[in-house]
Enzyme design. Structure first.
Site, mmCIF file in Angstrom:
data_model
loop_
_atom_site.group_PDB
_atom_site.id
_atom_site.type_symbol
_atom_site.label_atom_id
_atom_site.label_comp_id
_atom_site.label_asym_id
_atom_site.label_seq_id
_atom_site.Cartn_x
_atom_site.Cartn_y
_atom_site.Cartn_z
ATOM 1 N N GLY A 12 0.780 -1.239 0.000
ATOM 2 C CA GLY A 12 0.000 0.000 0.000
ATOM 3 C C GLY A 12 0.807 1.282 0.000
ATOM 4 O O GLY A 12 0.313 2.319 0.423
ATOM 5 N N SER A 13 2.048 1.237 -0.499
ATOM 6 C CA SER A 13 2.817 2.488 -0.511
ATOM 7 C C SER A 13 2.193 3.497 -1.473
ATOM 8 O O SER A 13 2.208 4.699 -1.205
ATOM 9 C CB SER A 13 4.298 2.240 -0.830
ATOM 10 O OG SER A 13 4.461 1.801 -2.154
ATOM 11 N N ASN A 14 1.617 3.017 -2.573
ATOM 12 C CA ASN A 14 0.897 3.944 -3.464
ATOM 13 C C ASN A 14 -0.349 4.487 -2.787
ATOM 14 O O ASN A 14 -0.647 5.684 -2.891
ATOM 15 C CB ASN A 14 0.515 3.252 -4.773
ATOM 16 C CG ASN A 14 1.631 3.282 -5.790
ATOM 17 O OD1 ASN A 14 1.906 4.312 -6.395
ATOM 18 N ND2 ASN A 14 2.304 2.147 -5.953
ATOM 19 N N ASN A 102 -6.373 1.912 -13.002
ATOM 20 C CA ASN A 102 -5.379 0.991 -12.446
ATOM 21 C C ASN A 102 -3.994 1.504 -12.793
ATOM 22 O O ASN A 102 -3.817 2.193 -13.796
ATOM 23 C CB ASN A 102 -5.580 -0.400 -13.064
ATOM 24 C CG ASN A 102 -4.567 -1.415 -12.558
ATOM 25 O OD1 ASN A 102 -4.308 -1.495 -11.350
ATOM 26 N ND2 ASN A 102 -3.978 -2.177 -13.459
ATOM 27 N N HIS A 104 -0.189 -0.007 -13.607
ATOM 28 C CA HIS A 104 0.551 -1.236 -13.898
ATOM 29 C C HIS A 104 2.042 -0.893 -13.940
ATOM 30 O O HIS A 104 2.421 0.102 -14.568
ATOM 31 C CB HIS A 104 0.088 -1.825 -15.231
ATOM 32 C CG HIS A 104 0.695 -3.163 -15.483
ATOM 33 N ND1 HIS A 104 0.253 -4.310 -14.865
ATOM 34 C CD2 HIS A 104 1.762 -3.525 -16.234
ATOM 35 C CE1 HIS A 104 0.999 -5.330 -15.251
ATOM 36 N NE2 HIS A 104 1.926 -4.880 -16.080
#
Ligand code: GAR
Length: 189
Positions: A12-14, A102, A104
């Protein structure tokens, strides 16, 4: 105020970077983090940042309206997949057409598709001897990694790079661009 739901499966760093980015935004807010893994580190990050979380299982996601109902209850405007590894059910995609994005960790259409996520992507890119990689931010449709591209950024791969160092370069691009691109998408909603 437009409301964002983040879906994440792992570290979950993003997610954390996006939450921080929108913390002082007067027009948009990260309302909730959805997660399919009860022990994912993203849940600790969300808790620390005072963002509510919603954990669901495979049965809930694919054979009930539990997640869609929660999205509706919270009046969510946009869904952001930030390291989310399950395919999003058609009912959610249809309810949020052009409003699910999303990220990628490679330059799609290369190195995408089912099973291509996280370090697996970087290992494949290095093994193939590629000279560059990068990020792709795209709309989500009912096929893995095939929705229209919104934004790409590139990084160079040197002979010294390993999957780990490539992951760092790609993460840096993600942190730099993903929140800003989300904001641009929100402006069109
Ligand atoms: C990110 O690099 C993201 O691009 C990737 O998972 C990582 C999650 O990192 N997503 C995919 O591979 C989707 N196919 P994070 O949990 O630290 O944000």
């Amino acid at each position: 105020m437009k409301k964002i739901a983040i879906f994440a499966s792992g570290s979950g760093s993003n997610a954390e970077n996006i939450i921080n980015y929108f913390q002082n935004d007067a027009e948009n807010v990260v309302k909730i983090v959805f997660c399919n893994k009860p022990n994912a580190y993203v849940l600790e990050r969300a808790k620390r940042l005072n963002v509510p979380t919603f954990v669901f299982g495979r049965e809930d996601f694919y054979h009930s309206d539990m997640v869609l109902n929660e999205l509706k209850r919270l009046d969510i405007d946009m869904i952001v997949l930030a390291g989310f590894l399950w395919k999003v059910p058609d009912a959610i995609i249809e309810a949020y057409r052009e409003r699910v994005v999303n990220i990628h960790p490679a330059l799609l259409p290369s190195y995408g598709g089912k099973g291509m996520y996280g370090m697996k992507v970087h290992e494949s890119v290095i093994a193939a001897g590629e000279k560059e990689s990068g990020i792709t931010i795209h709309y989500v449709n009912d096929h893995y990694d095939e929705g229209a591209t919104i934004f790409q950024a590139r990084c160079e791969i040197t002979p010294e790079d390993t999957p780990d160092t490539l992951a760092e370069k790609v993460h840096a691009l993600e942190y730099e661009h993903f929140p800003r691109v989300i904001k641009e998408v929100l402006e069109k909603i």
